[in-house]
Design a protein around this motif. Structure first.
Motif, PDB file in Angstrom:
ATOM      1  N   TYR A  44       0.848  -1.206   0.000  1.00  0.00           N
ATOM      2  CA  TYR A  44       0.000   0.000   0.000  1.00  0.00           C
ATOM      3  C   TYR A  44       0.879   1.251   0.000  1.00  0.00           C
ATOM      4  CZ  TYR A  44      -3.804  -3.210   0.715  1.00  0.00           C
ATOM      5  OH  TYR A  44      -4.702  -4.230   0.528  1.00  0.00           O
ATOM      6  N   ARG A  45       2.021   1.165   0.703  1.00  0.00           N
ATOM      7  CA  ARG A  45       2.974   2.275   0.710  1.00  0.00           C
ATOM      8  C   ARG A  45       3.529   2.515  -0.695  1.00  0.00           C
ATOM      9  NH1 ARG A  45       5.075   4.040   5.575  1.00  0.00           N
ATOM     10  NH2 ARG A  45       4.050   3.093   7.367  1.00  0.00           N
ATOM     11  N   ALA A  46       3.744   1.425  -1.442  1.00  0.00           N
ATOM     12  CA  ALA A  46       4.271   1.541  -2.804  1.00  0.00           C
ATOM     13  C   ALA A  46       3.281   2.310  -3.691  1.00  0.00           C
ATOM     14  CB  ALA A  46       4.528   0.151  -3.379  1.00  0.00           C
ATOM     15  N   VAL A  47       1.993   2.027  -3.520  1.00  0.00           N
ATOM     16  CA  VAL A  47       0.973   2.742  -4.300  1.00  0.00           C
ATOM     17  C   VAL A  47       0.969   4.228  -3.892  1.00  0.00           C
ATOM     18  CG1 VAL A  47      -1.484   2.920  -4.862  1.00  0.00           C
ATOM     19  CG2 VAL A  47      -0.460   0.657  -4.477  1.00  0.00           C
ATOM     20  N   VAL A  56      11.662  -3.488  -2.051  1.00  0.00           N
ATOM     21  CA  VAL A  56      10.401  -3.153  -2.710  1.00  0.00           C
ATOM     22  C   VAL A  56      10.684  -2.367  -3.986  1.00  0.00           C
ATOM     23  CG1 VAL A  56       8.148  -2.015  -2.419  1.00  0.00           C
ATOM     24  CG2 VAL A  56       9.355  -2.942  -0.418  1.00  0.00           C
ATOM     25  N   THR A  57      10.122  -2.829  -5.107  1.00  0.00           N
ATOM     26  CA  THR A  57      10.263  -2.042  -6.340  1.00  0.00           C
ATOM     27  C   THR A  57       8.891  -1.693  -6.902  1.00  0.00           C
ATOM     28  OG1 THR A  57      10.367  -3.969  -7.814  1.00  0.00           O
ATOM     29  CG2 THR A  57      12.474  -3.135  -6.989  1.00  0.00           C
ATOM     30  N   VAL A  58       8.828  -0.503  -7.478  1.00  0.00           N
ATOM     31  CA  VAL A  58       7.624  -0.052  -8.173  1.00  0.00           C
ATOM     32  C   VAL A  58       8.041   0.234  -9.608  1.00  0.00           C
ATOM     33  CG1 VAL A  58       5.982   1.845  -8.412  1.00  0.00           C
ATOM     34  CG2 VAL A  58       6.516   0.963  -6.143  1.00  0.00           C
ATOM     35  N   ASP A  59       7.444  -0.461 -10.550  1.00  0.00           N
ATOM     36  CA  ASP A  59       7.776  -0.300 -11.967  1.00  0.00           C
ATOM     37  C   ASP A  59       9.308  -0.311 -12.161  1.00  0.00           C
ATOM     38  OD1 ASP A  59       5.014  -0.042 -12.198  1.00  0.00           O
ATOM     39  OD2 ASP A  59       5.092   2.133 -12.109  1.00  0.00           O
ATOM     40  N   ASN A  60       9.944  -1.257 -11.532  1.00  0.00           N
ATOM     41  CA  ASN A  60      11.401  -1.476 -11.625  1.00  0.00           C
ATOM     42  C   ASN A  60      12.278  -0.446 -10.915  1.00  0.00           C
ATOM     43  OD1 ASN A  60      11.332  -3.925 -13.030  1.00  0.00           O
ATOM     44  ND2 ASN A  60      10.906  -2.811 -14.943  1.00  0.00           N
ATOM     45  N   THR A  61      11.688   0.476 -10.157  1.00  0.00           N
ATOM     46  CA  THR A  61      12.491   1.424  -9.376  1.00  0.00           C
ATOM     47  C   THR A  61      12.514   0.941  -7.927  1.00  0.00           C
ATOM     48  OG1 THR A  61      11.776   3.243 -10.770  1.00  0.00           O
ATOM     49  CG2 THR A  61      12.664   3.847  -8.614  1.00  0.00           C
ATOM     50  N   ASP A  62      13.704   0.914  -7.324  1.00  0.00           N
ATOM     51  CA  ASP A  62      13.816   0.491  -5.926  1.00  0.00           C
ATOM     52  C   ASP A  62      13.303   1.616  -5.016  1.00  0.00           C
ATOM     53  OD1 ASP A  62      14.647  -0.147  -3.317  1.00  0.00           O
ATOM     54  OD2 ASP A  62      16.299  -1.354  -4.083  1.00  0.00           O
ATOM     55  N   ILE A  87       9.454   4.460   0.608  1.00  0.00           N
ATOM     56  CA  ILE A  87       8.079   4.186   1.064  1.00  0.00           C
ATOM     57  C   ILE A  87       7.918   4.380   2.579  1.00  0.00           C
ATOM     58  CG2 ILE A  87       7.472   2.637  -0.843  1.00  0.00           C
ATOM     59  CD1 ILE A  87       7.895   0.283   1.184  1.00  0.00           C
ATOM     60  N   ARG A  88       9.013   4.672   3.285  1.00  0.00           N
ATOM     61  CA  ARG A  88       8.940   4.857   4.754  1.00  0.00           C
ATOM     62  C   ARG A  88       8.968   6.330   5.153  1.00  0.00           C
ATOM     63  NH1 ARG A  88       7.138  -0.065   6.061  1.00  0.00           N
ATOM     64  NH2 ARG A  88       8.159  -1.524   4.661  1.00  0.00           N
ATOM     65  N   THR A  89       8.935   7.246   4.189  1.00  0.00           N
ATOM     66  CA  THR A  89       9.010   8.666   4.548  1.00  0.00           C
ATOM     67  C   THR A  89       7.706   9.124   5.204  1.00  0.00           C
ATOM     68  OG1 THR A  89       8.150   9.349   2.411  1.00  0.00           O
ATOM     69  CG2 THR A  89      10.553   9.201   2.604  1.00  0.00           C
ATOM     70  N   PRO A  90       7.763  10.206   6.011  1.00  0.00           N
ATOM     71  CA  PRO A  90       6.534  10.736   6.624  1.00  0.00           C
ATOM     72  C   PRO A  90       5.478  11.118   5.582  1.00  0.00           C
ATOM     73  CG  PRO A  90       8.474  11.696   7.667  1.00  0.00           C
ATOM     74  CD  PRO A  90       8.969  10.901   6.500  1.00  0.00           C
ATOM     75  N   VAL A 120       4.768   9.658   2.713  1.00  0.00           N
ATOM     76  CA  VAL A 120       4.048   8.437   2.303  1.00  0.00           C
ATOM     77  C   VAL A 120       3.150   7.980   3.453  1.00  0.00           C
ATOM     78  CG1 VAL A 120       4.339   5.984   1.790  1.00  0.00           C
ATOM     79  CG2 VAL A 120       5.698   7.671   0.551  1.00  0.00           C
ATOM     80  N   THR A 121       3.700   7.949   4.661  1.00  0.00           N
ATOM     81  CA  THR A 121       2.929   7.503   5.828  1.00  0.00           C
ATOM     82  C   THR A 121       1.670   8.349   5.999  1.00  0.00           C
ATOM     83  OG1 THR A 121       4.969   6.783   6.897  1.00  0.00           O
ATOM     84  CG2 THR A 121       3.059   7.103   8.334  1.00  0.00           C
ATOM     85  N   HIS A 122       1.802   9.638   5.717  1.00  0.00           N
ATOM     86  CA  HIS A 122       0.697  10.561   5.901  1.00  0.00           C
ATOM     87  C   HIS A 122      -0.524  10.230   5.033  1.00  0.00           C
ATOM     88  CE1 HIS A 122      -1.045  14.174   7.379  1.00  0.00           C
ATOM     89  NE2 HIS A 122      -1.290  14.606   6.164  1.00  0.00           N
ATOM     90  N   ILE A 123      -0.290   9.721   3.821  1.00  0.00           N
ATOM     91  CA  ILE A 123      -1.441   9.487   2.928  1.00  0.00           C
ATOM     92  C   ILE A 123      -1.814   8.005   2.790  1.00  0.00           C
ATOM     93  CG2 ILE A 123      -0.956  11.575   1.562  1.00  0.00           C
ATOM     94  CD1 ILE A 123      -0.211   9.486  -0.759  1.00  0.00           C
ATOM     95  N   VAL A 124      -1.009   7.115   3.383  1.00  0.00           N
ATOM     96  CA  VAL A 124      -1.188   5.691   3.046  1.00  0.00           C
ATOM     97  C   VAL A 124      -2.522   5.096   3.509  1.00  0.00           C
ATOM     98  CG1 VAL A 124       0.125   4.742   5.006  1.00  0.00           C
ATOM     99  CG2 VAL A 124      -0.020   3.442   2.890  1.00  0.00           C
TER     100      VAL A 124
END
Ligand code: DC
Length: 217
Positions: free
Chosen positions: A37-40, A76-82, A87-90, A92-96
């Motif tokens: 979900y963080r990746a999205v 974790v990769t999203v569309d081949n990007t590591d 995904i652990r930044t504040p 990302v956490t704020h909207i996840v």
């Protein structure tokens, strides 16, 4: 031998640390569904800082999320990007939690999660694993701890990673995330009827892991 272990619970209860440890001891694969979900959320933020529902749905449409088990943890990769760190930044956490509340996002992630668990020998952690993703899991754990303790753990974790965080703000964010995750319409965070409740407030990681190992025999 029980081959599919599901661990659910609120943010900061120690799910990922314990799940990783149990997976390691049993030689199983650890699957961190929160990371998906963080990746999205991360992908959405690449295109729009506002992250409206429309932006989120656009991001999830053709996303390729891959989790790879490595010596140093899950990559974790999203569309081949590591994006393991990103995904652990504040931000990302704020909207996840908002991202994870959307039906099309959950449908896609749950389908991937079920496919990942299809061959067994997995420890999967999240919010709806025992209730929805893997209702037939052999062992179901609902891992919790007091908000105070969970905020303290996250605080230490963030500080170690070099983020300047305020304890009270963190506690509020965790409480808000608990509320949003437990009150959403689709697959809210709740204990499955057949899950074992473990409160980790005054238990060490090793003690929690030992109890789960015992249940897995
Ligand atoms: O465990 P975490 O903090 O990395 O999870 C990030 C968010 O994803 C969390 O706010 C709830 C959501 N989530 C979910 O809805 N279902 C899951 N199976 C896992 C996580």
């Amino acid at each position: 031998m029980k081959c599919v272990i599901a661990i659910d619970g609120p943010a900061g209860a120690g799910k990922s640390t314990v799940a990783k440890l149990v997976a390691e001891k049993l030689g199983y694969t650890y699957i961190d569904t929160g990371a998906m979900y963080r990746a999205v959320a991360w992908k959405t933020l690449q295109h729009s800082k506002e992250a409206t529902d429309e932006d989120i749905l656009r991001a999830v449409q053709d996303i390729d999320v891959q989790l790879t088990c490595t010596e140093s943890g899950t990559r974790v990769t999203v569309d081949n990007t590591d994006v393991t760190r990103e995904i652990r930044t504040p931000e990302v956490t704020h909207i996840v939690s908002r991202v994870a509340a959307l039906g099309p996002v959950r449908e896609k992630m749950v389908e991937l999660q079920r496919a990942m668990a299809a061959d067994g020998a997995v420890v999967m952690d999240g919010r709806d694993i025992g209730t929805n993703v893997l209702p037939n899991a052999d062992v179901k754990i609902f891992l919790t701890a007091s908000v105070e303790e969970r905020a303290r753990r996250r605080y230490d974790e963030m500080k170690e990673k070099g983020y300047a965080v305020d304890f009270d703000e963190l506690k509020q964010e965790i409480a808000a995330r608990d509320k949003q995750d437990s009150e959403r319409a689709i697959s809210p965070l709740r204990q499955a009827e057949d899950a074992v409740l473990l409160d980790s407030t005054s238990l060490t990681i090793d003690e929690v892991a030992a109890r789960i190992m015992k249940l897995s025999e």
